[in-house]
Design a protein around this motif. Sequence first.
Motif, short mmCIF file in Angstrom:
data_model
loop_
_atom_site.label_atom_id
_atom_site.label_comp_id
_atom_site.label_asym_id
_atom_site.label_seq_id
_atom_site.Cartn_x
_atom_site.Cartn_y
_atom_site.Cartn_z
N ILE A 8 1.00 -1.20 -0.10
CA ILE A 8 0.10 -0.06 0.06
C ILE A 8 0.92 1.10 -0.08
CG2 ILE A 8 -1.82 1.11 1.07
CD1 ILE A 8 -2.63 -1.37 2.69
N ALA A 9 0.46 2.42 -1.07
CA ALA A 9 1.26 3.31 -0.97
C ALA A 9 0.37 4.73 -1.10
CB ALA A 9 2.05 3.32 -2.37
N ALA A 10 0.67 5.71 -0.57
CA ALA A 10 0.00 6.94 -0.51
C ALA A 10 1.05 8.14 -0.20
CB ALA A 10 -1.07 7.02 0.26
N PHE A 11 0.61 9.29 -0.96
CA PHE A 11 1.18 10.63 -0.53
C PHE A 11 0.27 11.37 0.71
CE2 PHE A 11 3.38 9.98 -4.50
CZ PHE A 11 4.73 10.36 -4.47
N VAL A 12 0.64 11.73 1.70
CA VAL A 12 -0.09 12.16 2.46
C VAL A 12 0.47 13.57 3.35
CG1 VAL A 12 -0.92 9.87 3.18
CG2 VAL A 12 0.66 10.85 4.70
N LYS A 13 -0.54 14.18 3.79
CA LYS A 13 -0.02 15.42 4.74
C LYS A 13 -1.40 15.46 5.73
CE LYS A 13 -0.38 19.79 3.37
NZ LYS A 13 -0.03 20.86 2.90
N PHE A 14 -1.17 15.50 7.02
CA PHE A 14 -1.99 15.61 8.24
C PHE A 14 -1.91 16.74 8.98
CE2 PHE A 14 1.55 13.10 9.26
CZ PHE A 14 1.91 13.50 10.78
N ASP A 15 -3.09 17.04 9.60
CA ASP A 15 -3.12 18.23 10.14
C ASP A 15 -3.21 18.15 11.77
OD1 ASP A 15 -3.01 19.93 7.91
OD2 ASP A 15 -5.12 19.50 7.57
N SER A 16 -3.36 16.90 12.17
CA SER A 16 -3.61 16.85 13.58
C SER A 16 -2.91 15.60 14.18
CB SER A 16 -5.01 17.03 14.15
OG SER A 16 -5.69 15.76 13.44
N THR A 17 -2.62 15.03 15.34
CA THR A 17 -2.27 14.04 15.83
C THR A 17 -3.25 13.25 16.56
OG1 THR A 17 -0.12 14.94 16.31
CG2 THR A 17 -0.39 13.20 17.52
N LYS A 18 -3.80 12.20 15.98
CA LYS A 18 -4.88 11.14 16.37
C LYS A 18 -4.53 9.84 15.71
CE LYS A 18 -8.33 12.68 13.29
NZ LYS A 18 -9.94 12.76 13.35
N TRP A 19 -5.33 8.68 16.20
CA TRP A 19 -5.52 7.58 15.43
C TRP A 19 -6.18 8.13 14.15
CZ3 TRP A 19 -2.94 3.39 15.60
CH2 TRP A 19 -2.62 2.76 16.79
N GLN A 20 -5.81 7.91 12.95
CA GLN A 20 -6.20 8.41 11.59
C GLN A 20 -5.94 7.46 10.53
OE1 GLN A 20 -5.42 12.32 10.57
NE2 GLN A 20 -3.79 12.38 11.88
N GLY A 54 -15.92 0.55 8.88
CA GLY A 54 -17.10 0.66 9.57
C GLY A 54 -17.34 2.10 10.21
N GLY A 55 -16.49 3.03 9.90
CA GLY A 55 -16.55 4.53 10.40
C GLY A 55 -15.51 4.69 11.58
N GLY A 56 -15.25 6.05 11.77
CA GLY A 56 -14.18 6.22 12.63
C GLY A 56 -12.63 6.42 12.15
N THR A 57 -11.65 6.95 13.04
CA THR A 57 -10.56 7.35 12.77
C THR A 57 -10.32 8.01 11.46
OG1 THR A 57 -10.04 5.05 11.91
CG2 THR A 57 -9.72 5.49 14.28
N TYR A 58 -11.22 8.88 11.25
CA TYR A 58 -11.20 10.05 10.13
C TYR A 58 -9.95 10.48 9.97
CZ TYR A 58 -16.28 8.72 9.96
OH TYR A 58 -17.20 8.07 10.02
N TRP A 59 -9.39 10.69 8.75
CA TRP A 59 -8.15 11.57 8.24
C TRP A 59 -8.29 12.72 8.48
CZ3 TRP A 59 -3.22 9.80 7.70
CH2 TRP A 59 -2.44 10.51 7.10
N ASP A 60 -7.38 13.36 9.01
CA ASP A 60 -7.66 15.02 8.98
C ASP A 60 -6.41 15.57 8.19
OD1 ASP A 60 -7.97 17.80 9.71
OD2 ASP A 60 -6.92 17.41 11.73
N GLY A 61 -6.57 15.81 6.94
CA GLY A 61 -5.53 16.44 5.93
C GLY A 61 -5.78 15.86 4.59
N ILE A 62 -4.64 15.78 3.97
CA ILE A 62 -4.54 15.30 2.41
C ILE A 62 -4.13 14.05 2.14
CG2 ILE A 62 -3.94 16.19 0.11
CD1 ILE A 62 -3.78 19.11 1.31
N ILE A 63 -4.75 13.31 1.24
CA ILE A 63 -4.30 11.80 0.66
C ILE A 63 -4.29 12.08 -0.66
CG2 ILE A 63 -4.71 9.36 0.69
CD1 ILE A 63 -6.18 9.69 3.39
N SER A 64 -3.33 11.64 -1.28
CA SER A 64 -3.08 11.63 -2.75
C SER A 64 -2.51 10.52 -3.32
CB SER A 64 -2.45 12.99 -3.14
OG SER A 64 -2.16 13.00 -4.64
N TYR A 65 -2.90 9.98 -4.55
CA TYR A 65 -2.27 8.95 -5.15
C TYR A 65 -2.23 7.71 -4.23
CZ TYR A 65 0.41 7.01 -8.90
OH TYR A 65 0.98 6.19 -9.91
#
Length: 206
Positions: free
Chosen positions: A79-91, A182-193
């Motif tokens: 699994i691969a992805a370019f990511v940037k996140f804005d907060s610290t949490k399970w995501q 099933g919902g939860g641990t939503y990503w806060d930021g950008i996910i690409s490719y």
Amino acid sequence: DAVRYAVCYPIDKDLFGLEPHYTGVLTRLEIMKKIFITFFLILNFIYPCFAGVDFDGTDDYIEVPSADSIKMASSLITIAAFVKFDSTKWQTIVDKRFSSSNLYWFGLSNTDNYVFFGVDSTSISNSHNNTKLSTGTWYHLVVTYNGSGGTFYVNGVADGSPSNMASIDGNDTVLRVGSESGGGTYWDGIISYVAIWNVVLTQAEV
């Protein structure tokens, strides 16, 4: 829950000429590359989708129906992805695991922003990379798994191995990008490719 569907384009490091290898007279291909990059940057400024999908960390996700190509019943996966996140949490970056099913989850922890991967609750809690990540920074994150072990990569550099792993069950749970199935641990930021393979890529291929 809000569901977002988008097609976004990857950024190719080499296209941006980050390697200082252009010397002398530019070839026609090099000129075309520079024209393309100028056009790409203009589009990226006008249409943020070209830089990825911005998830709000509350209820945004992309859902993909189950298919044989993403069940990974052989337990071979990358699994691969370019990511940037804005907060610290399970995501969550990618998840195809619901309830107690032994499927796959890839994301970040709520302390120190480690990258985690697992196929059951035990491995998810214990399998993470070595490097602490920072908010507001772009990363290329990759995990490989062969049924018993694998490798985390951060920006192309090997950075630890998943542990305490189980086999992947090939059931019909939906796949989500940006949240658990099933919902939860939503990503806060950008996910690409986002890319998923049913093989284990080598470091050179990563």
